[in-house]
Design an enzyme around this catalytic site. Structure first.
Site, mmCIF file in Angstrom:
data_model
loop_
_atom_site.group_PDB
_atom_site.id
_atom_site.type_symbol
_atom_site.label_atom_id
_atom_site.label_comp_id
_atom_site.label_asym_id
_atom_site.label_seq_id
_atom_site.Cartn_x
_atom_site.Cartn_y
_atom_site.Cartn_z
ATOM 1 N N ARG A 32 14.681 19.831 -33.579
ATOM 2 C CA ARG A 32 15.809 19.494 -32.705
ATOM 3 C C ARG A 32 15.543 18.254 -31.855
ATOM 4 N NH1 ARG A 32 16.934 24.789 -29.447
ATOM 5 N NH2 ARG A 32 18.396 23.370 -28.383
ATOM 6 N N SER B 161 0.375 -30.429 -7.578
ATOM 7 C CA SER B 161 1.467 -29.897 -8.390
ATOM 8 C C SER B 161 1.473 -30.490 -9.790
ATOM 9 C CB SER B 161 2.810 -30.192 -7.705
ATOM 10 O OG SER B 161 2.860 -29.573 -6.447
ATOM 11 N N GLN C 47 -3.071 24.713 -38.450
ATOM 12 C CA GLN C 47 -2.125 25.545 -39.198
ATOM 13 C C GLN C 47 -1.507 24.653 -40.268
ATOM 14 O OE1 GLN C 47 1.438 26.840 -37.174
ATOM 15 N NE2 GLN C 47 1.604 28.708 -38.409
ATOM 16 N N ALA D 231 2.119 -26.075 -7.313
ATOM 17 C CA ALA D 231 3.279 -25.620 -8.075
ATOM 18 C C ALA D 231 3.308 -26.266 -9.454
ATOM 19 C CB ALA D 231 4.556 -25.949 -7.318
ATOM 20 N N GLY E 2 4.970 30.681 -38.790
ATOM 21 C CA GLY E 2 5.336 31.470 -37.627
ATOM 22 C C GLY E 2 4.272 31.480 -36.544
ATOM 23 N N THR E 3 4.672 31.992 -35.379
ATOM 24 C CA THR E 3 3.797 31.977 -34.206
ATOM 25 C C THR E 3 2.594 32.909 -34.374
ATOM 26 O OG1 THR E 3 5.259 33.640 -33.212
ATOM 27 C CG2 THR E 3 5.623 31.322 -32.611
#
Length: 539
Positions: A29, A435, A89, A410, A94-95
């Site tokens: 899902r 600069s 697994q 700069a 299944g669980t």
């Protein structure tokens, strides 16, 4: 740098306890290529929240059962340490079948056989350690074979229902909270579907009972799977006690199976994180818009403005101010640092009393030493900016080591890449860089030197030197007017004399040079003519 956090008492592990975490599900899902338990909540994989609880409780080790994208999940969980082992697994049956795969982890080795097991789901990041400890306490107090965690929902559709003993049964002596069975939603009758108490999927199971019960599971059910929940009915049939603890905060029982549930869990986790740091002395101007990941640490008296994002393992010191729009990922920020609006920092270190921003981008590998300043639209990467040094405007500094007390003008850039390799730039202490300077790596600028504005530095500069590297200015008076006239079809004004000098001395030198060239040319012409005259005289 100091950090404050909520004071915590670190509880000890529980003797004889083993923990099994189910993390093998497909998560269909979620509609994702990523394994469900690896989806992040609060900046970390959701399985890590459950793993934290397991490692805190388990004296006899932790088994994580992996399946879908097992290699990726294994890599995440094994990084926690030797306490964690991985079981695989290979088929999703299944669980019950998943838990059965953990048996080899607890068979032999350095661990004793656990006296009881806690079974957790890897997709329940909101579960708290306090609740699991309460569940264990109930299990021990009632001498139960199985104790499960439940929640009462307004709409229980889709969940396994907890069926308790009938009233006439427990009036005859059965415990009020005794459980008779758990029925999966697909297998439930109409009456059972009306029950609103659901199974959260967290269990405590007696160590002698668990694996023998799992060996007898029967997959004849609606899904053709081995249900872990069937061990509840087995325990009842054997006359054993099955207890159940109802959650007071149903958020803790939220299992994440969809993106909607993922978003709900994210909201809960983030609220918890915000509340924790507010209680620890951090100010948030707008907590709802402040995003803090679970592993972030923040010092007291720090102020976070709206729309601040702190990610990963970021550590923020005390009395730091972070203004709106800043995003800080995996960084160490010292005390009393101010970070102005819209700065992006990643995998960098900023020492105490620094000032950054606005619009600063620190890429991985930056170290800003104490009292350094990094200003408007400056980008840095793999660069150390020394103590008290300044790069205030519109610069790129990459692969560089810059000393203390340096001024970066700069527009200054380090030219660190030649298309094939990266090269390093070194700037010594006390250097002044004007600069629009280009430092073409590899290059070293010696201590105390001055680099004039507009220079392109391609060679090493010695200590205390001045570097001027620019083309002489050429001024053509009236050129722009003549160009406009030509474009409009008019007759352009006459062109004045070109001035290529920048000073009176330069003009003088240019005139002298011109005269010298003319004199030299005249002498050469005389020399060429002289031999012919001499030959005529000889004749």
């Amino acid at each position: 740098m100091t950090h404050s956090s909520q004071d915590k008492l670190v509880p000890s592990s529980i003797p004889g306890l083993g923990v099994i975490i189910m993390a093998a599900g497909l998560g269909k899902r979620m509609k994702s290529a990523l394994a469900k338990v690896l989806h992040p909540v609060g900046g970390r994989p959701m399985v890590m929240y459950v793993l934290d609880i397991a490692c805190s409780l388990a004296e006899q080790g932790v088994a994580v059962v992996v399946g879908h994208q097992g290699a990726e999940v294994r890599k995440v969980v094994e990084a926690v340490g030797d306490q964690v082992a991985v079981a695989e697994q290979t088929k999703q049956l299944g669980t019950g079948h998943a838990v059965l795969q953990a048996r080899p982890v607890f068979s032999g080795g350095s661990h004793r056989k656990p006296s009881r097991y806690v079974i957790l789901n890897g997709d329940t990041p909101l579960l708290t350690e306090a609740t699991v400890r309460e569940l264990l306490a109930m299990h021990d107090a009632q001498g139960a074979a199985v104790t499960l965690l439940t929640a009462v929902l307004d709409d229980a559709s889709g969940y396994g229902r907890v069926i308790r003993r009938r009233r006439d049964e427990w009036l005859q002596g059965a415990a009020d909270n005794a459980v008779q069975s758990i029925v999966e939603d697909k297998d439930a009758s109409e009456a059972e579907r009306a029950v609103r108490e659901i199974n959260v999927g967290t269990y405590v199971v007696d160590g002698e009972f668990l694996f023998p019960a799992l060996d007898t599971l029967d997959p004849r059910n609606a899904q053709g799977e081995y249900y872990l929940t069937d061990i509840v009915q087995m325990a009842v049939q054997q006359g054993r006690t099955v207890s159940a603890l109802r959650l007071r905060d149903i958020d803790e029982g939220l299992g994440i199976n969809s993106r909607v549930q993922l978003a709900e869990a994210e909201g809960v986790i983030r609220r918890r994180i915000q509340e924790r740091w507010l209680e620890a002395g951090v100010t948030m101007r707008d907590p709802a818009s402040t995003w803090i990941d679970a592993e972030v640490t923040i010092g007291r008296d720090t102020v976070l403005y709206p729309n601040v994002t702190l990610e990963g393992r970021t550590a923020i010191g005390e009395s730091v101010v972070v203004h709106s729009g800043a995003r800080i990922t995996d960084c160490a920020i010292g005390d009393r640092v101010e970070i102005l609006d819209h700065c992006i920092l990643r995998e960098s270190q900023v020492e105490e009393d620094c000032h950054l921003g606005p619009f600063v981008h620190l890429r991985p590998g930056v170290i800003a030493r104490r009292k350094a300043k990094v200003g408007n639209f400056v980008e840095m990467k793999k660069t150390e900016l020394g103590e008290g040094s300044k790069a205030n405007h519109l610069s790129y500094l990459g692969d560089a080591t810059i000393g203390s007390g340096v001024n970066i003008g700069a527009g200054t850039i380090t030219c660190n890449y030649d298309g094939y390799k990266k090269f390093h730039t070194v700037v010594g202490d006390g250097v002044f860089i004007g600069s629009d300077v280009q430092l073409v790596a590899p290059v070293t600028v010696g201590q105390g030197s001055i680099i004039a504005a507009g220079a392109t530095v391609t060679q090493d500069v010695p200590k205390d030197a001045l570097v001027i590297a620019r083309v002489p200015q050429v001024t053509r008076e009236g050129w722009a007017a003549r160009r406009r006239a030509l474009q409009s079809g008019q007759v352009p004004p006459p062109a004045p004399e070109v001035k290529a000098a920048t000073s009176a001395k330069t003009v003088t030198r240019a005139k002298i040079s011109t005269r010298a060239k003319a004199s030299t040319s005249a002498k050469r012409a005389v020399k060429k003519k002289q031999p012919a005259v001499q030959r005529s005289k000889r004749r």
